[in-house]
Design a protein around this motif. Structure first.
Motif, PDB file in Angstrom:
ATOM      1  N   ASP A 356      -7.723  20.751  39.073  1.00 39.10           N
ATOM      2  CA  ASP A 356      -7.233  19.593  40.086  1.00 39.10           C
ATOM      3  C   ASP A 356      -6.592  20.243  41.213  1.00 39.10           C
ATOM      4  O   ASP A 356      -5.431  19.911  41.445  1.00 39.10           O
ATOM      5  CB  ASP A 356      -6.522  18.582  39.305  1.00 39.10           C
ATOM      6  CG  ASP A 356      -5.399  19.226  38.479  1.00 39.10           C
ATOM      7  OD1 ASP A 356      -5.115  20.243  38.434  1.00 39.10           O
ATOM      8  OD2 ASP A 356      -4.580  18.503  38.030  1.00 39.10           O
ATOM      9  N   ILE A 357      -6.982  21.087  42.089  1.00 36.48           N
ATOM     10  CA  ILE A 357      -6.452  21.588  43.149  1.00 36.48           C
ATOM     11  C   ILE A 357      -6.560  20.546  44.318  1.00 36.48           C
ATOM     12  O   ILE A 357      -7.518  20.179  44.517  1.00 36.48           O
ATOM     13  CB  ILE A 357      -7.146  22.889  43.455  1.00 36.48           C
ATOM     14  CG1 ILE A 357      -7.032  23.919  42.182  1.00 36.48           C
ATOM     15  CG2 ILE A 357      -6.414  23.519  44.661  1.00 36.48           C
ATOM     16  CD1 ILE A 357      -7.740  25.125  42.575  1.00 36.48           C
ATOM     17  N   ARG A 363      -0.721  29.226  53.919  1.00 36.42           N
ATOM     18  CA  ARG A 363      -1.088  30.636  54.160  1.00 36.42           C
ATOM     19  C   ARG A 363      -0.366  31.627  53.436  1.00 36.42           C
ATOM     20  O   ARG A 363       0.661  31.450  53.071  1.00 36.42           O
ATOM     21  CB  ARG A 363      -1.012  30.845  55.866  1.00 36.42           C
ATOM     22  CG  ARG A 363      -2.038  29.837  56.421  1.00 36.42           C
ATOM     23  CD  ARG A 363      -1.620  29.771  57.835  1.00 36.42           C
ATOM     24  NE  ARG A 363      -0.444  29.250  57.801  1.00 36.42           N
ATOM     25  CZ  ARG A 363      -0.004  28.862  59.335  1.00 36.42           C
ATOM     26  NH1 ARG A 363      -0.615  29.404  60.398  1.00 36.42           N
ATOM     27  NH2 ARG A 363       1.158  28.331  59.536  1.00 36.42           N
ATOM     28  N   LYS A 364      -1.036  32.633  53.215  1.00 37.09           N
ATOM     29  CA  LYS A 364      -0.363  33.787  52.274  1.00 37.09           C
ATOM     30  C   LYS A 364      -1.093  35.100  52.824  1.00 37.09           C
ATOM     31  O   LYS A 364      -2.171  35.000  52.877  1.00 37.09           O
ATOM     32  CB  LYS A 364      -0.371  33.565  51.040  1.00 37.09           C
ATOM     33  CG  LYS A 364      -1.731  33.161  50.371  1.00 37.09           C
ATOM     34  CD  LYS A 364      -1.499  32.020  48.922  1.00 37.09           C
ATOM     35  CE  LYS A 364      -2.741  31.806  48.307  1.00 37.09           C
ATOM     36  NZ  LYS A 364      -2.653  30.928  47.333  1.00 37.09           N
ATOM     37  N   GLU A 471      -0.572  22.138  55.063  1.00 38.55           N
ATOM     38  CA  GLU A 471      -1.744  21.560  55.802  1.00 38.55           C
ATOM     39  C   GLU A 471      -2.299  20.697  54.805  1.00 38.55           C
ATOM     40  O   GLU A 471      -2.782  21.145  53.760  1.00 38.55           O
ATOM     41  CB  GLU A 471      -2.634  22.556  56.330  1.00 38.55           C
ATOM     42  CG  GLU A 471      -3.641  22.062  57.479  1.00 38.55           C
ATOM     43  CD  GLU A 471      -4.651  23.127  57.899  1.00 38.55           C
ATOM     44  OE1 GLU A 471      -4.059  24.176  57.888  1.00 38.55           O
ATOM     45  OE2 GLU A 471      -5.468  22.925  58.359  1.00 38.55           O
ATOM     46  N   ASN A 472      -2.600  19.414  55.223  1.00 38.22           N
ATOM     47  CA  ASN A 472      -3.353  18.610  54.374  1.00 38.22           C
ATOM     48  C   ASN A 472      -5.057  18.624  54.991  1.00 38.22           C
ATOM     49  O   ASN A 472      -4.874  18.149  56.151  1.00 38.22           O
ATOM     50  CB  ASN A 472      -2.725  17.270  54.790  1.00 38.22           C
ATOM     51  CG  ASN A 472      -3.536  16.071  53.663  1.00 38.22           C
ATOM     52  OD1 ASN A 472      -4.283  16.367  52.697  1.00 38.22           O
ATOM     53  ND2 ASN A 472      -3.572  14.768  54.432  1.00 38.22           N
ATOM     54  N   ALA A 635      -5.162  28.144  46.321  1.00 33.51           N
ATOM     55  CA  ALA A 635      -4.870  27.507  47.735  1.00 33.51           C
ATOM     56  C   ALA A 635      -3.571  26.642  47.772  1.00 33.51           C
ATOM     57  O   ALA A 635      -2.909  26.469  48.644  1.00 33.51           O
ATOM     58  CB  ALA A 635      -6.087  26.664  48.288  1.00 33.51           C
ATOM     59  N   HIS A 636      -3.378  26.110  46.413  1.00 33.69           N
ATOM     60  CA  HIS A 636      -2.186  25.235  46.495  1.00 33.69           C
ATOM     61  C   HIS A 636      -0.877  26.059  45.758  1.00 33.69           C
ATOM     62  O   HIS A 636       0.234  25.379  45.531  1.00 33.69           O
ATOM     63  CB  HIS A 636      -2.467  23.911  45.659  1.00 33.69           C
ATOM     64  CG  HIS A 636      -2.942  24.285  44.080  1.00 33.69           C
ATOM     65  ND1 HIS A 636      -3.576  25.392  43.713  1.00 33.69           N
ATOM     66  CD2 HIS A 636      -2.542  23.574  42.901  1.00 33.69           C
ATOM     67  CE1 HIS A 636      -3.759  25.281  42.177  1.00 33.69           C
ATOM     68  NE2 HIS A 636      -2.997  24.216  41.884  1.00 33.69           N
ATOM     69  N   MET A 637      -0.894  27.326  45.763  1.00 39.23           N
ATOM     70  CA  MET A 637       0.230  27.984  45.496  1.00 39.23           C
ATOM     71  C   MET A 637       0.455  28.983  46.218  1.00 39.23           C
ATOM     72  O   MET A 637      -0.243  29.656  47.000  1.00 39.23           O
ATOM     73  CB  MET A 637      -0.001  28.626  44.039  1.00 39.23           C
ATOM     74  CG  MET A 637      -0.200  27.727  42.979  1.00 39.23           C
ATOM     75  SD  MET A 637      -1.039  28.683  41.376  1.00 39.23           S
ATOM     76  CE  MET A 637       0.505  28.961  40.681  1.00 39.23           C
ATOM     77  N   ALA A 638       1.897  29.457  46.440  1.00 32.23           N
ATOM     78  CA  ALA A 638       2.363  30.595  47.480  1.00 32.23           C
ATOM     79  C   ALA A 638       3.563  31.046  46.861  1.00 32.23           C
ATOM     80  O   ALA A 638       4.405  30.330  46.002  1.00 32.23           O
ATOM     81  CB  ALA A 638       2.409  29.996  49.117  1.00 32.23           C
ATOM     82  N   ALA A 639       3.969  32.173  47.268  1.00 31.31           N
ATOM     83  CA  ALA A 639       5.340  32.781  47.104  1.00 31.31           C
ATOM     84  C   ALA A 639       5.545  33.597  47.999  1.00 31.31           C
ATOM     85  O   ALA A 639       4.974  34.083  48.973  1.00 31.31           O
ATOM     86  CB  ALA A 639       5.086  33.400  45.649  1.00 31.31           C
TER      87      ALA A 639
END
Ligand code: CU
Length: 647
Positions: A356-357, A363-364, A471-472, A635-639
């Motif tokens: 369920d992304i 951006r990463k 970004e939506n 796409a819905h995760m970043a670090a």
């Protein structure tokens, strides 16, 4: 919430500020003189004890009866206080205080009650243990000089107050939604923080205390004034044995629990379904703790009995939620409890199962060490933002990092933003947050009337905020849940070690780019209203402070401990900061309580549809570095890397 009249509020304050050692002493004398019914003749009241819980249940039932018989709240509360005072001398004072506090906290929706701080309520128990003569301290206190390096954290008065209060809010009388799961989650989060702290300070990794046939290798002796409290024994020396019959019981129960886990007794009905997972964990943890979420089992209340078996060695601090954290054994016992939860969790289907992304983009890239790095996660110290006001946060972010600057990166350095008055102001970004050791003073009067003044040290940190560029990509207006975690970089593949920092909802316009602003003081983990300086507490009842505050919720984590110690060496300790965006999972925009991570919302559903700690609620699978890989792949995760430097 409504205000109760100031006289009544003052009466409640005075009751809780009362000198308890005198009451305890009188009660002990009555027990000796056989004036107390045998079932009420308790030496140390402990809410972890099953029989004591039942006694509290009947006291609370009496309070409820008195309360229900009155037409208006003010009259009802004052009758309850009369009832409390009537019972003093017939039942253990700590049992009565506990019952009254649980009752009042349950009725806190209707009332804005201010209880005095732990410094006033239990002054003898906040004294630092280092005030024992140094040699005595090392020998008896913890068994090694090394362990005393963590005293500042374990003995932090507001941390202990938090834990005591949490066990009042999550009690055995008024069931809360997902109470068992919350027990697991809150204590796992405390452990993650404790272990990160030890790592930063540079002492041995925590080991579990899982077998009570082995003498307790660590001792604990609180500051000498604790003996004046009439609540505790003199301390527990190192290598003290637990009573044989208790150790036998504990071993027997532990084996039964492990067998039941392995037999699948607590497995979720559907191995992929989140609701099934929540229900299963709630049942399992509720049984182990225990709370009303649990089921009948021979080992029900295993965790609580463990507290009692250890406390029984010498009426130790382990029997009392608002002092238990001071003792090293608390952490070792809870690591064992958490190991049982981990055994249960290892049977779940591992991530990634992110089906369920949400339609978002952060951006990463990957940095030189192969770990994920995102230019969309920007951190600032709020004192490095010129003319900073929290209510301008979104404007500042949009002006400094958004709009036509969307494709720029903002590594540590100085930048600008345009304030609402049109003037250009300075803003600095950072890759390092600092922690400090500060000194505060506590002053109290003992039950013997002696005035004490102590300096104690506490951990504090730079005030900071996040700017997250999101970004939506949906053509619809959307609400998303933002979830923030940190972990020492070296432990980033261990899902038990991730520390929840915040979770909150954001509104996004269709196909929009937004710089989301969030300050540390807004964190869903932190107690509200935020206490910036631990030694600033009301020494006296002050009715002017009794204003309504919809965000008030007293069971959150102390703000000054939001960031771990980090390291005082080199650049500090490398942490990873991770953001995960999920759909609209948080129930309600403005929860009744601003500290929803550990407090939920009063008497309602826990305001997150996902398992607590999501996505670290399950193991991750795949590849050599599955967690980092999941962050890179989704796409819905970043670090990003964040250094925490103790200066
Ligand atoms: Cu606890």
């Amino acid at each position: 919430m409504s205000e109760i009249n100031p006289e009544l509020a003052k009466r409640i304050w005075d009751i809780f500020a009362g000198i308890k050692p005198v009451l305890r002493r009188e009660f002990k004398d009555k027990i000796k003189a056989n004036e107390i019914a045998p079932e009420q003749a308790i030496t140390q009241f402990s809410p972890f004890n099953r029989e004591h819980q039942q006694l509290a249940a009947s006291v609370i039932a009496d309070f409820e009866k008195v309360f229900a018989a009155q037409p208006d709240t003010t009259a009802a509360i004052s009758k309850v206080l009369d009832e409390f005072e009537n019972k003093i001398g017939r039942q253990h004072p700590d049992l009565l205080y506990y019952s009254l506090e649980v009752f009042l906290s349950h009725h806190n929706d209707d009332l804005d009650i201010i209880l005095p701080s732990i410094f006033i309520r239990e002054p003898e128990s906040v004294q630092p243990s280092s005030d024992s003569a140094a040699k005595f301290h090392l020998q008896l206190a913890v068994g090694s000089a090394e362990e005393t390096m963590m005293d500042y954290w374990r003995e932090d008065p507001l941390l202990n107050e938090h834990h005591g209060h949490w066990h009042i809010v999550y009690n055995n009388q008024y069931t809360k939604n997902r109470q068992g799961e919350m027990f697991y989650f809150m204590h796992r989060q405390m452990l993650a923080r404790y272990m990160a702290e030890r790592y930063g300070v540079g002492i041995d990794e925590l080991t579990p205390f899982s077998d009570m046939h082995v003498p307790i290798e660590v001792g604990y002796t609180a500051g000498p004034d604790i003996r004046l409290s009439e609540r505790y024994g003199t301390g527990r020396p190192v290598n003290a044995p637990v009573k044989e019959e208790y150790a036998d019981t504990q071993t027997q129960w532990r084996l039964m629990i492990e067998e039941d886990i392995n037999k699948g007794k607590y497995d979720p009905k559907d191995p992929y379904d989140m609701a099934a997972e929540i229900a299963a964990m709630d049942k399992f943890a509720g049984t182990i703790e225990s709370s009303p979420a649990g089921i009948q089992a021979p080992y029900n209340n295993y965790h609580g009995y463990g507290h009692g078996f250890i406390a029984s060695v010498n009426n130790g601090v382990m029997g009392v939620p608002e002092t238990a954290l001071r003792d090293v054994i608390f952490w070792k016992w809870h690591l064992h409890i958490d190991d049982l939860f981990e055994q249960w969790m290892s049977r779940l289907k591992p991530h990634p199962v992110f089906k369920d992304i949400p339609p978002v983009k952060i951006r990463k890239s990957v940095d030189a060490t192969g770990t994920p790095d995102s230019a969309d996660l920007i951190i600032c110290k709020t004192n490095e933002i010129e003319d900073y006001h929290i209510e301008d946060g979104a404007l500042i972010g949009q002006s400094a990092f958004g709009a036509n600057l969307w494709d720029e990166t903002f590594p540590q350095g100085s930048y600008h933003y345009q304030a609402s008055d049109g003037k250009v102001k300075n803003i600095a970004t950072t890759g390092t947050l600092n922690t400090f050791t500060r000194t505060a003073t506590m002053e109290y009067v003992t039950s013997k009337g002696e005035k004490r003044t102590y300096n104690y040290t506490y951990l504090a940190h730079d005030p900071f905020c996040y700017f997250i560029r999101l970004e939506n990509t949906s053509l619809q207006a959307m609400q998303y849940t933002v979830r923030l975690f940190i972990v020492p970089k070296e432990w980033s593949e261990n899902n038990r070690k991730w520390i929840e920092m915040d979770k909150f909802l954001v509104d996004m316009a269709p196909s929009s780019r937004q710089v989301i602003f969030r300050a540390d003081t807004q964190s869903s983990v932190v107690k509200k209203p935020v206490v910036l300086n631990p030694d600033e507490y009301d020494k006296e009842f002050t009715p002017v402070e009794m204003e309504l505050d919809a965000q008030r919720c007293k069971c959150g984590w102390p703000y000054h401990l939001l960031l771990p110690f980090g390291s005082d060496k080199g650049d500090g300790m490398a942490y990873q900061l991770m953001v995960m965006i999920t759909g609209n999972d948080l129930v309600g925009r403005q929860p009744d309580c601003g500290s929803l991570s550990f407090c939920g919302t009063k008497d309602k559903m826990y305001p997150d549809k996902r398992p607590m700690g999501y996505p670290f609620n399950r193991p991750f699978a795949g590849g050599k570095m599955p967690i980092n890989q999941a962050i890179i792949d989704h796409a819905h995760m970043a670090a990003r890397t964040l250094f925490i430097k103790h200066i």
